[in-house]
Enzyme design. Structure first.
Site, PDB file in Angstrom:
ATOM      1  N   GLY A 284       0.807  -1.208   0.000  1.00 29.19           N
ATOM      2  CA  GLY A 284       0.000   0.000   0.000  1.00 29.19           C
ATOM      3  C   GLY A 284       0.842   1.261   0.000  1.00 29.19           C
ATOM      4  O   GLY A 284       0.457   2.285   0.571  1.00 29.19           O
ATOM      5  N   GLU A 326       3.502  -6.041  -1.482  1.00 33.37           N
ATOM      6  CA  GLU A 326       2.452  -5.712  -2.445  1.00 33.37           C
ATOM      7  C   GLU A 326       2.454  -4.201  -2.685  1.00 33.37           C
ATOM      8  O   GLU A 326       1.788  -3.455  -1.965  1.00 33.37           O
ATOM      9  CB  GLU A 326       1.093  -6.174  -1.900  1.00 33.37           C
ATOM     10  CG  GLU A 326       1.043  -7.672  -1.595  1.00 33.37           C
ATOM     11  CD  GLU A 326      -0.185  -8.081  -0.791  1.00 33.37           C
ATOM     12  OE1 GLU A 326      -1.114  -7.256  -0.643  1.00 33.37           O
ATOM     13  OE2 GLU A 326      -0.211  -9.215  -0.295  1.00 33.37           O
ATOM     14  N   CYS A 401     -25.015  13.942 -13.096  1.00 27.20           N
ATOM     15  CA  CYS A 401     -26.081  14.626 -12.357  1.00 27.20           C
ATOM     16  C   CYS A 401     -25.904  14.360 -10.859  1.00 27.20           C
ATOM     17  O   CYS A 401     -26.668  13.624 -10.237  1.00 27.20           O
ATOM     18  CB  CYS A 401     -27.437  14.130 -12.852  1.00 27.20           C
ATOM     19  SG  CYS A 401     -28.822  15.131 -12.273  1.00 27.20           S
TER      20      CYS A 401
END
Length: 472
Positions: A284, A326, A401
């Site tokens: 991370g 990782e 929207c």
């Protein structure tokens, strides 16, 4: 406490966040935000891999994700080589797993395979992409907190190298499928170590109050190890897995989490008589989305983590297991920018006499939901020309929207930005296409890979026909 999107940062005299300063040159690029080949050409247009953003827009349309293949590959290679060098002589080796959830398509999975990285998948769909790309089964790890029987069966059928089990029930489920297939499933136990990384609440994944992993403090992780070891005919316990979050900029959290997970590693060896051969420390690692971010280099990350692992193992008197990491977005994120076309521009008066320019582009939260989901910050630049206009505070918004449809909350853009201009938003290689949607029935953009002065589509643009084809 999160503010309402439409009113966020509308304080009196607001001039942007404290870290954002008016640039001396509104055309200048901040290198840390972009793929390494991105620069501004003689005509003022952005170029990547030698190709102009104007050419890319003409050929492939907008919005489009533009990925620098050489940049992606070089970052993958740098992590692999750096960790191998730093951990040499300390551990039995280091395996670098690319996180498929960051961004995955068949071509990217091939790059991962060709750069000799391992691959993490978190669903049956991601596994199918890996299989299609020819990634060897033994180089695949399967994540997820609620894997279905079908997903487990597909993984074991393909001979994956590891399944990261996330609950006591999942241990039973994997064991039953393995027995049915007549195989022994290699597993790691995901451990919740009670460390909350310095990151957004929704992406900090190792504190106790969240869905991932088995608690260390509650004894659930140790119980999981006992249950796996009690099934040698169907399960093989490879090691422990820890992941403390995403967008992390230092190694202090890893220091605490490594100490705790190695404590369990030692406890399993002493009490259960099983020395685990592997340890996954997660990752991370953060990237620079704006000038406020200062990520560590792979070498500094590797050196910090190696020091922690060596000290803790030496203190406990245990051999250093084979390490896995990782990197996540650190490989994919900086390699890509999203190219948009400006549709409308309008000034909005704020309290205290300040104003902000609202710049609407032809994409939005359907191609980058991270600003709305995580309150994430992004940067952007004029991509089709150079401007001599003074910088003005702008907000780049999408066409959907929804009042929270914001792509870039705050950035200084040239005051003469106008409809038809191209804008580029860097750092969109991770979790943008992966989290994309068809909100308002908007087709998703293509992914265009650039290398050696050539561009090719690796994921085609969706069409209205694609969307309508799902209706029964």
């Amino acid at each position: 406490m999160r503010a309402h999107e439409a009113g966020a940062l509308h304080a009196e005299g607001y001039g942007g966040p404290s870290w954002l300063r008016p640039p001396a040159d509104v055309n200048a690029l901040v290198p840390s935000l972009w793929a390494r080949s991105v620069e501004r050409g003689a005509d003022g247009a952005l170029t990547v891999g030698g190709l102009s953003a104007l050419e890319l827009a003409r050929e492939f349309g907008t919005p489009a994700y533009v990925i620098d293949e050489d940049d992606f590959r070089s970052r993958a290679r740098e992590f692999k080589q750096t960790y191998a060098e730093v951990f040499s002589g300390i551990a039995g080796g280091v395996d670098v797993y690319y996180a498929g959830k960051a961004f995955l398509c068949t071509e990217v999975a091939r790059w991962v395979r060709e750069e000799d990285l391992f691959l993490d998948v978190a669903s049956g769909g991601e596994l199918a992409v890996a299989v299609r790309a020819g990634v060897p089964g033994e180089r695949i790890g399967v994540h997820g907190n609620n894997k279905s029987v079908a997903e487990i069966r597909a993984a074991l059928d393909y001979g994956v190298g590891r399944i990261i089990v996330d609950s006591l029930q999942e241990i039973e489920r994997v064991s039953e499928v393995a027995a049915e297939l007549g195989v022994v499933a290699p597993v790691l136990i995901r451990v919740t170590v009670g460390v909350e990384a310095h990151t957004h609440e929704f992406i900090a994944t190792a504190h106790e109050d969240q869905k991932f992993g088995l608690s260390l403090a509650g004894g659930h992780a140790l119980e999981a190890a006992k249950r796996v070891l009690a099934r040698p005919d169907t399960l093989r316990l490879l090691g422990l897995h820890s992941h403390i979050g995403s967008q992390i900029f230092d190694t202090s959290g890893f220091e605490v989490s490594t100490r705790r997970i190695l404590g369990l590693h030692l406890q399993i060896a002493r009490e259960l008589g099983h020395e685990l051969p592997e340890l996954d420390l997660g990752g991370g690692f953060g990237i620079a989305y704006t000038t406020q971010h200062d990520p560590l280099s792979p070498k500094r990350l590797a050196e910090g983590m190696a020091r922690i692992v060596e000290l803790e193992c030496r203190a406990d008197g245990v051999a250093v297991p084979r390490i896995s990491i990782e990197p996540g977005r650190a490989i994919a994120g900086p390699s890509t920018f999203t190219l948009y076309e400006v549709g409308t521009v309008k000034p909005v008066d704020l309290d205290g006499g300040a104003s902000r320019l609202y710049v609407s582009v032809d994409g939005g939260m359907s191609d980058n939901v991270r600003t709305a989901l995580y309150d994430a910050d992004y940067s952007c630049t004029l991509a089709g020309r150079r401007s001599d206009a003074e910088p003005v505070l702008a907000r780049v918004v999408g066409k959907h929207c929804e009042s929270g449809d914001i792509v870039v909350k705050d950035e200084f853009l040239p005051g003469d930005v106008r409809p038809g201009d191209l804008l580029a938003v860097p750092g969109t290689g991770a979790y943008c296409r992966s989290l994309s949607s068809q909100y308002n029935h908007t087709p998703r953009p293509p992914v265009v890979a650039v290398r050696g002065g050539e561009a090719r589509v690796v994921v085609r643009r969706e069409t209205i026909e694609d969307i309508l084809a799902l209706d029964v």
